[in-house]
Design a protein around this motif. Structure first.
Motif, PDB file in Angstrom:
ATOM      1  N   SER A  36       1.389  -1.366  -0.101  1.00  0.00           N
ATOM      2  CA  SER A  36       0.077   0.648   0.096  1.00  0.00           C
ATOM      3  C   SER A  36       0.617   0.899  -0.013  1.00  0.00           C
ATOM      4  O   SER A  36       1.746   1.084   0.049  1.00  0.00           O
ATOM      5  CB  SER A  36      -0.641   0.037   1.267  1.00  0.00           C
ATOM      6  N   ALA A  37       0.078   2.175  -0.067  1.00  0.00           N
ATOM      7  CA  ALA A  37       0.665   3.618   0.654  1.00  0.00           C
ATOM      8  C   ALA A  37       1.211   4.151   1.711  1.00  0.00           C
ATOM      9  O   ALA A  37       0.438   3.194   2.661  1.00  0.00           O
ATOM     10  CB  ALA A  37      -0.052   4.929  -0.585  1.00  0.00           C
ATOM     11  N   LYS A  47      -2.836   9.566   5.960  1.00  0.00           N
ATOM     12  CA  LYS A  47      -2.076   8.993   4.602  1.00  0.00           C
ATOM     13  C   LYS A  47      -1.807   9.326   3.905  1.00  0.00           C
ATOM     14  O   LYS A  47      -2.896  10.341   3.614  1.00  0.00           O
ATOM     15  CB  LYS A  47      -4.085   8.319   3.861  1.00  0.00           C
ATOM     16  N   THR A  49      -2.581   8.630   0.967  1.00  0.00           N
ATOM     17  CA  THR A  49      -3.588   8.733  -0.029  1.00  0.00           C
ATOM     18  C   THR A  49      -4.364  10.088  -0.018  1.00  0.00           C
ATOM     19  O   THR A  49      -4.440  10.418  -0.761  1.00  0.00           O
ATOM     20  CB  THR A  49      -4.281   6.876  -0.498  1.00  0.00           C
ATOM     21  N   GLU A 120       0.897   4.411  -3.642  1.00  0.00           N
ATOM     22  CA  GLU A 120       1.116   3.341  -3.516  1.00  0.00           C
ATOM     23  C   GLU A 120       2.396   2.914  -4.654  1.00  0.00           C
ATOM     24  O   GLU A 120       3.846   1.970  -4.285  1.00  0.00           O
ATOM     25  CB  GLU A 120       0.904   1.721  -4.219  1.00  0.00           C
ATOM     26  N   PHE A 182      -3.279  -1.038  -5.889  1.00  0.00           N
ATOM     27  CA  PHE A 182      -5.169  -0.024  -6.208  1.00  0.00           C
ATOM     28  C   PHE A 182      -5.158   0.216  -7.529  1.00  0.00           C
ATOM     29  O   PHE A 182      -5.820   0.846  -7.525  1.00  0.00           O
ATOM     30  CB  PHE A 182      -3.835   0.987  -5.082  1.00  0.00           C
ATOM     31  N   ARG A 196     -11.357   3.107  -2.579  1.00  0.00           N
ATOM     32  CA  ARG A 196     -10.095   2.825  -1.401  1.00  0.00           C
ATOM     33  C   ARG A 196      -9.621   1.439  -0.606  1.00  0.00           C
ATOM     34  O   ARG A 196     -10.993   0.782  -0.969  1.00  0.00           O
ATOM     35  CB  ARG A 196     -10.542   4.003   0.000  1.00  0.00           C
ATOM     36  N   GLY A 197      -9.055   1.470  -0.216  1.00  0.00           N
ATOM     37  CA  GLY A 197      -8.696  -0.017  -0.059  1.00  0.00           C
ATOM     38  C   GLY A 197      -7.962  -1.279  -0.760  1.00  0.00           C
ATOM     39  O   GLY A 197      -7.837  -2.383   0.001  1.00  0.00           O
ATOM     40  N   GLY A 198      -8.083  -0.508  -1.391  1.00  0.00           N
ATOM     41  CA  GLY A 198      -8.138  -1.520  -2.643  1.00  0.00           C
ATOM     42  C   GLY A 198      -6.831  -2.057  -2.611  1.00  0.00           C
ATOM     43  O   GLY A 198      -6.695  -3.468  -3.805  1.00  0.00           O
ATOM     44  N   SER A 199      -5.737  -1.777  -2.550  1.00  0.00           N
ATOM     45  CA  SER A 199      -4.321  -2.549  -2.292  1.00  0.00           C
ATOM     46  C   SER A 199      -4.869  -4.127  -1.785  1.00  0.00           C
ATOM     47  O   SER A 199      -4.018  -5.113  -2.759  1.00  0.00           O
ATOM     48  CB  SER A 199      -3.175  -2.361  -1.814  1.00  0.00           C
ATOM     49  N   ASP A 200      -5.697  -4.741  -1.102  1.00  0.00           N
ATOM     50  CA  ASP A 200      -6.383  -6.081  -1.284  1.00  0.00           C
ATOM     51  C   ASP A 200      -7.494  -6.281  -2.233  1.00  0.00           C
ATOM     52  O   ASP A 200      -6.373  -7.772  -1.943  1.00  0.00           O
ATOM     53  CB  ASP A 200      -7.619  -5.583   0.067  1.00  0.00           C
TER      54      ASP A 200
END
Ligand code: ASP
Length: 455
Positions: A36-37, A47, A49, A120, A182, A196-200
């Protein structure tokens, strides 16, 4: 081969990135590292981001961006210094940001995506440089070169399966791959970010495409808990649950794992493990296809606010063919997704997320339902919460709804809506927001007070 993803707090500072390196080297099967970032280092921190969003907004508004830009660069400078890297990498990042800022502003969303993704992207570059610096065989891989394909605007960003053919070759690359989360690219090379939170999501996509034995999602908690630990004292940890259970819990506020991220792993049956970067020895929570649910029918209770109800009543509605479709079409035209549609004989409620309804949309929907559907009564009410009881074992247990309703009755709160889908993995109670906390606490006592660890 494992894919590991490290979230914002796991890569927020040099100290955290050193933990990441130790985790990756401690298991030779950890091959693809999605990052992630930099996230928050302490609770009031920003953050990266969010800093980037502010930066892009200022640029789009034609304001001076020097200060906002320096704030972002400074975060990377501190990380690079703490990792013992030369200032060169900070210059690379700074010129990358200048380039993005000078990009095409015609499509504000794409301009914003391009700046957001740098969080990221640049972090992955720094982390790969650090891994090499300490003697690990590692390299940064750009999602464009790897073939992480996404669809075009204007639809919601989704990964395209066509990308899998190229992503699978990451398995054969020598050493460790450091991959920014992300974002991906459309076939014509346009960058788009996930929600948002899209690195998952990136981690899950890579784990699925490479058919990894495990997708490890490193965050800052030891496991997923049966209820929100900020509401319930010391909730029990969940050591194993199914994809469907995680999806239902994520729907109603379990933010530990992005709700869109399960699908790729689920399709290829890649198990997912949620683990803690600050305590990697803890076993974490494993998410798999099936679990033995005979002893613990309910695995968790989620609660989320921010819901509204559209109530429509019309005498003899049940005999009117196409009524539901025409009502939902009005919502479609207003670009509002719907969540649940509990119904009576002559009335229908549609539960919506309040964030999608503006005052103008609300007025238009009510007017159209009256004019076009000739409804007798239409109104929208706000400030509802959904409390969701989740567990695969609920299908086989008798009396569970009655236990839940009795627990809610003990709080003297009234239930506004009950919805049990045909899958019977969850039981949803719509309640007034003001009653949410006390109900969650009481349901927790009812279903978990004797439990130790769930599996
Ligand atoms: N950095 C992005 C965010 O804050 C994506 C992520 O961390 O997963 O939403």
């Amino acid at each position: 081969m494992k894919v590991c993803k490290f979230g914002g707090t796991s890569v927020a500072s040099a100290e955290q990135i050193k933990k990441v390196a130790a985790i990756v080297t401690s298991d030779p099967s950890r091959k693809i590292v999605v990052v992630s970032a930099p996230g928050k280092r302490f609770s009031e921190d920003d953050k990266v981001t969010d800093l980037l969003i502010r930066l892009a907004e200022q640029a789009l508004a034609g304001q001076d961006t020097a200060k906002a830009l320096e704030e972002v660069v400074d975060r990377y400078r501190q990380i690079a210094q703490g990792l013992g890297l030369s200032e060169d990498i900070v210059h690379v990042i700074e010129s990358d940001l200048h380039q993005r800022l000078a990009g095409d502003q015609n499509d504000a969303l794409l301009y914003m995506d391009n700046l957001k993704a740098s969080g990221e992207d640049n972090n992955a570059k720094i982390i790969a440089a650090y891994f090499t610096h300490i003697g690990m065989e590692a390299k940064y891989v750009c999602p464009k070169d790897a073939g992480l394909l996404v669809n075009k605007r204007p639809e919601r960003v989704r990964a395209l399966p066509a990308g899998d053919e190229r992503l699978v070759t990451l398995r054969d690359e020598p050493g460790i791959i450091v991959f920014p989360g992300f974002f991906g690219y459309t076939e014509d090379g346009t960058l788009r970010t996930f929600n948002r939170g899209g690195s998952d999501i990136t981690g899950s996509l890579l784990a699925a495409a490479t058919e990894a034995e495990l997708y490890e999602n490193f965050t800052d908690v030891d496991s997923v808990f049966a209820a929100n630990p900020t509401v319930v004292d010391n909730p029990v940890a969940i050591d194993k649950m199914t994809y469907r259970e995680m999806r239902e819990l994520a729907y109603a506020g379990f933010s530990v794992f992005h709700d869109e991220a399960l699908m790729p792993a689920f399709r290829r049956s890649v198990p997912v493990c949620i683990k803690n970067t600050n305590n990697p020895e803890a076993p974490g929570t494993l998410i798999v296809k099936e679990r033995n649910n005979s002893t613990q029918p309910v695995i968790g209770i989620a609660a989320d606010d921010g819901f509204s109800t559209l109530f429509v009543d019309k005498y003899l509605m049940n005999q009117e063919i196409g009524f539901g479709r025409r009502l939902l079409q009005i919502l479609e035209e207003e670009e509002i997704p719907f969540e649940h549609t509990p119904s009576g004989i002559d009335n229908l409620s549609v539960i919506l997320r309040s964030k999608f309804i503006t005052a103008e949309k609300e007025a238009r929907i009510i007017q159209r339902a009256k004019d076009e559907l000739k409804a007798d009564d239409v109104h929208i009410q706000h400030d509802f919460s959904m409390i969701v009881l989740v567990g695969e074992g609920m299908r086989h247990s008798i009396g569970l709804a009655s236990r839940a309703a009795s627990a809610i009755a003990r709080t003297s709160a009234s239930i506004q809506m009950i919805n049990q889908g045909s899958s019977e993995v969850s039981l949803v109670f719509g309640v007034h927001k003001k009653d949410e906390t006390k109900i969650l606490k009481e349901l927790y006592v009812e279903f978990f007070k004797e439990s130790v660890v769930l599996s």
